[in-house]
Design an enzyme around this catalytic site. Structure first.
Site, PDB file in Angstrom:
ATOM      1  N   SER A 205       0.673 -10.144  -7.598  1.00  0.00           N
ATOM      2  CA  SER A 205      -0.355  -9.110  -7.434  1.00  0.00           C
ATOM      3  C   SER A 205       0.157  -7.930  -6.633  1.00  0.00           C
ATOM      4  CB  SER A 205      -1.565  -9.687  -6.693  1.00  0.00           C
ATOM      5  OG  SER A 205      -2.132 -10.716  -7.424  1.00  0.00           O
TER       6      SER A 205
ATOM      7  N   ARG B 173      -5.126  -7.546  -8.135  1.00  0.00           N
ATOM      8  CA  ARG B 173      -4.621  -6.668  -9.187  1.00  0.00           C
ATOM      9  C   ARG B 173      -5.365  -6.967 -10.477  1.00  0.00           C
ATOM     10  NH1 ARG B 173       1.756  -6.896 -11.081  1.00  0.00           N
ATOM     11  NH2 ARG B 173       1.751  -4.839 -12.073  1.00  0.00           N
TER      12      ARG B 173
ATOM     13  N   SER C 139       2.722 -10.186 -15.474  1.00  0.00           N
ATOM     14  CA  SER C 139       3.784 -10.183 -14.467  1.00  0.00           C
ATOM     15  C   SER C 139       4.245 -11.624 -14.200  1.00  0.00           C
ATOM     16  CB  SER C 139       3.253  -9.529 -13.181  1.00  0.00           C
ATOM     17  OG  SER C 139       4.252  -9.483 -12.199  1.00  0.00           O
TER      18      SER C 139
ATOM     19  N   HIS D 130      -0.801 -17.508  -0.244  1.00  0.00           N
ATOM     20  CA  HIS D 130      -1.443 -17.392  -1.560  1.00  0.00           C
ATOM     21  C   HIS D 130      -2.728 -18.234  -1.592  1.00  0.00           C
ATOM     22  CE1 HIS D 130       1.651 -15.043  -3.371  1.00  0.00           C
ATOM     23  NE2 HIS D 130       2.521 -15.998  -3.583  1.00  0.00           N
TER      24      HIS D 130
ATOM     25  N   LYS E 252       8.603  -3.953 -13.329  1.00  0.00           N
ATOM     26  CA  LYS E 252       8.255  -2.613 -13.809  1.00  0.00           C
ATOM     27  C   LYS E 252       7.439  -1.831 -12.781  1.00  0.00           C
ATOM     28  CE  LYS E 252       7.920  -2.872 -18.831  1.00  0.00           C
ATOM     29  NZ  LYS E 252       6.915  -2.777 -19.926  1.00  0.00           N
ATOM     30  N   GLY E 253       6.583  -2.574 -12.074  1.00  0.00           N
ATOM     31  CA  GLY E 253       5.749  -1.926 -11.053  1.00  0.00           C
ATOM     32  C   GLY E 253       4.775  -0.922 -11.644  1.00  0.00           C
TER      33      GLY E 253
ATOM     34  N   THR F   7       5.023  -8.319  -2.594  1.00  0.00           N
ATOM     35  CA  THR F   7       6.269  -7.759  -2.056  1.00  0.00           C
ATOM     36  C   THR F   7       6.012  -6.348  -1.515  1.00  0.00           C
ATOM     37  OG1 THR F   7       7.265  -8.899  -3.939  1.00  0.00           O
ATOM     38  CG2 THR F   7       8.719  -7.484  -2.644  1.00  0.00           C
ATOM     39  N   TRP F   8       5.252  -5.604  -2.277  1.00  0.00           N
ATOM     40  CA  TRP F   8       4.898  -4.236  -1.879  1.00  0.00           C
ATOM     41  C   TRP F   8       4.062  -4.261  -0.601  1.00  0.00           C
ATOM     42  CZ3 TRP F   8       1.107  -0.783  -5.173  1.00  0.00           C
ATOM     43  CH2 TRP F   8       1.209   0.547  -4.765  1.00  0.00           C
TER      44      TRP F   8
HETATM   45  P1  A3P Z   1       5.384  -6.266 -12.581  1.00  0.00           P
HETATM   46  O1  A3P Z   1       5.903  -7.608 -12.994  1.00  0.00           O
HETATM   47  O2  A3P Z   1       4.148  -5.864 -13.337  1.00  0.00           O
HETATM   48  O3  A3P Z   1       6.422  -5.210 -12.592  1.00  0.00           O
HETATM   49  P2  A3P Z   1       4.507 -10.041  -6.206  1.00  0.00           P
HETATM   50  O4  A3P Z   1       5.196  -9.197  -5.197  1.00  0.00           O
HETATM   51  O5  A3P Z   1       3.153 -10.484  -5.766  1.00  0.00           O
HETATM   52  O6  A3P Z   1       5.383 -11.138  -6.672  1.00  0.00           O
HETATM   53  O7  A3P Z   1       4.193  -9.093  -7.432  1.00  0.00           O
HETATM   54  C1  A3P Z   1       5.250  -8.585  -8.198  1.00  0.00           C
HETATM   55  C2  A3P Z   1       4.737  -7.383  -8.952  1.00  0.00           C
HETATM   56  O8  A3P Z   1       4.654  -6.265  -8.066  1.00  0.00           O
HETATM   57  C3  A3P Z   1       5.706  -7.004 -10.030  1.00  0.00           C
HETATM   58  O9  A3P Z   1       4.919  -6.405 -11.052  1.00  0.00           O
HETATM   59  C4  A3P Z   1       6.581  -6.000  -9.315  1.00  0.00           C
HETATM   60  O10 A3P Z   1       7.318  -5.156 -10.152  1.00  0.00           O
HETATM   61  C5  A3P Z   1       5.522  -5.241  -8.521  1.00  0.00           C
HETATM   62  N1  A3P Z   1       6.087  -4.534  -7.374  1.00  0.00           N
HETATM   63  C6  A3P Z   1       7.080  -4.931  -6.552  1.00  0.00           C
HETATM   64  N2  A3P Z   1       7.324  -4.005  -5.625  1.00  0.00           N
HETATM   65  C7  A3P Z   1       6.477  -2.989  -5.850  1.00  0.00           C
HETATM   66  C8  A3P Z   1       6.263  -1.716  -5.229  1.00  0.00           C
HETATM   67  N3  A3P Z   1       6.978  -1.334  -4.193  1.00  0.00           N
HETATM   68  N4  A3P Z   1       5.309  -0.921  -5.740  1.00  0.00           N
HETATM   69  C9  A3P Z   1       4.562  -1.307  -6.808  1.00  0.00           C
HETATM   70  N5  A3P Z   1       4.737  -2.482  -7.447  1.00  0.00           N
HETATM   71  C10 A3P Z   1       5.677  -3.332  -6.973  1.00  0.00           C
END
Ligand code: A3P
Length: 345
Positions: A84, A164, A172, A142, A299-300, A87-88
């Site tokens: 969701s 999300r 994702s 989580h 992809k983000g 990481t961000w």
């Molecule tokens: P996508 O697979 O749609 O690209 P998590 O961190 O909870 O594992 O979620 C991973 C999702 O967040 C992935 O989505 C990843 O690309 C996206 N993500 C990671 N870093 C990000 C950032 N700095 N900004 C926006 N989306 C990000």
């Protein structure tokens, strides 16, 4: 040994897990189990589908928090469903909390966000048997709201929840699992079959609607304790949300910091492109819990579901989602205005 310190906080408590394997076996036997579409086992623990290997770490955390209740300190907890934007969120929170400390803040340039703010289950995983648990003041989880240790709910801990558009979260997860091939010997189900299971709530930490609603209602009840965020909103105006998060955590930016462009800097350094292209996150040997760092940056984007699912599947999902969220006030915009009127060929 028990010790509580403040901000860089460490919460240390002695653990005694001599008889854990036996307890684990007995506990798991009592829980309902099922297989996810990728072949991985899930056990129903405290009302949610918990990846089997994480049940025991979570049970240990619960016990630890119970036994240390009198020493409970105010944690900052980042709660999400997997994929969701955890990481961000970790990168943003780490930068916000450390915005006064240039040296500390710069760690984000050389460490993956998951190494800077750890998950509850990861902390337990890495603690060798019979040793002390070191619990940082800020950690991620989580687990659903109702499954958090009750002492967290009762303390003045602050919780930041990020969710999300569930269809994007589903996609994702799908790519994350296929890329990491956790259970190589199993032939994964088709995307349609996987979506069916997702709709039944069978996925790690699911059902997703219960997960979201748990934190949603908690945030309505006590907005000073729980900040409820959506990935799409932060994408839309990251600057605004960096300020909101800082306010919520009681570490707002000064006028001078704002004027010096500190918030813009945080937005830039935590952006998808910037983090993805850092050497540390591209390093093929960099791993977190057997997952390559690069796997956390795919992809983000918003709305990627449309590249993988038909409009009609998405429309029935949307109906289902609206029904599940009912009159809670929580909504998601699954479709762009063009998609809303589109049909499959
Ligand atoms: P996508 O697979 O749609 O690209 P998590 O961190 O909870 O594992 O979620 C991973 C999702 O967040 C992935 O989505 C990843 O690309 C996206 N993500 C990671 N870093 C990000 C950032 N700095 N900004 C926006 N989306 C990000």
């Amino acid at each position: 040994m028990k010790k509580v310190e403040n901000l860089e906080t460490i919460f240390i408590a002695t653990t005694s897990i001599d008889d854990q394997p036996k307890v684990e076996e007995e506990l798991l036997e009592k829980l309902t189990q099922t297989k996810n579409w990728d072949g991985r086992l899930l056990h129903k623990y405290k009302g949610f589908w918990c990846p089997t290997r994480l049940v025991l770490p979570l049970v240990s955390i619960e016990k630890q928090f119970q036994s240390d209740y009198e020493n409970i300190i105010d944690f900052i907890i980042l709660a999400t469903l997997p994929k969701s934007g955890t990481t961000w969120l970790k990168a943003l929170i780490f930068s916000i909390i450390n915005h006064h400390d240039h040296h500390q803040k710069s760690q984000l340039l050389t460490s993956n966000p998951h190494e800077l703010i750890r998950f509850d289950f990861d902390i337990m995983y890495k603690t060798p048997p019979q040793s002390s648990i070191i619990f940082p003041k800020i950690f991620a989880t989580h687990s659903p709201y109702d499954a958090l240790p009750s002492s967290i709910q009762q303390s003045h801990s602050k919780i930041i929840y990020l969710c999300r558009n569930p269809l994007d979260q589903f996609i994702s997860t799908r790519f994350f699992v296929l890329e990491n091939n956790f259970e190589g010997e199993n032939e994964p189900s088709t995307i349609e079959e996987a979506l069916e299971m997702f709709i039944k709530g069978i996925h790690p930490f699911g059902p997703f609607w219960k997960h979201m609603l748990g934190y949603w209602y908690a945030s309505l009840k006590d907005p000073k304790k729980v900040l409820f965020l959506k990935y799409e909103d932060i994408k839309g105006d990251t600057l605004l949300y960096v300020k909101k998060i800082a306010e919520f955590l009681g570490c707002s930016f000064s006028k001078e910091e704002e004027e010096n462009g500190m918030i813009e800097d945080i937005v830039r350094i935590c952006s998808f492109e910037y983090l993805k292209n850092l050497e540390v996150n591209k390093d093929p040997s960099g791993e977190f819990m057997n997952v390559k760092y690069s796997s956390f940056f795919r992809k983000g984007q918003m709305g990627d579901w449309a590249n993988h699912l038909t409009i009609s599947l998405a429309k029935s999902f949307d109906e289902f989602l609206k029904e599940k969220l009912g009159d809670s006030g929580l909504t998601f915009e699954i479709f762009t205005s063009t998609q809303e009127h589109a049909h499959d060929d």
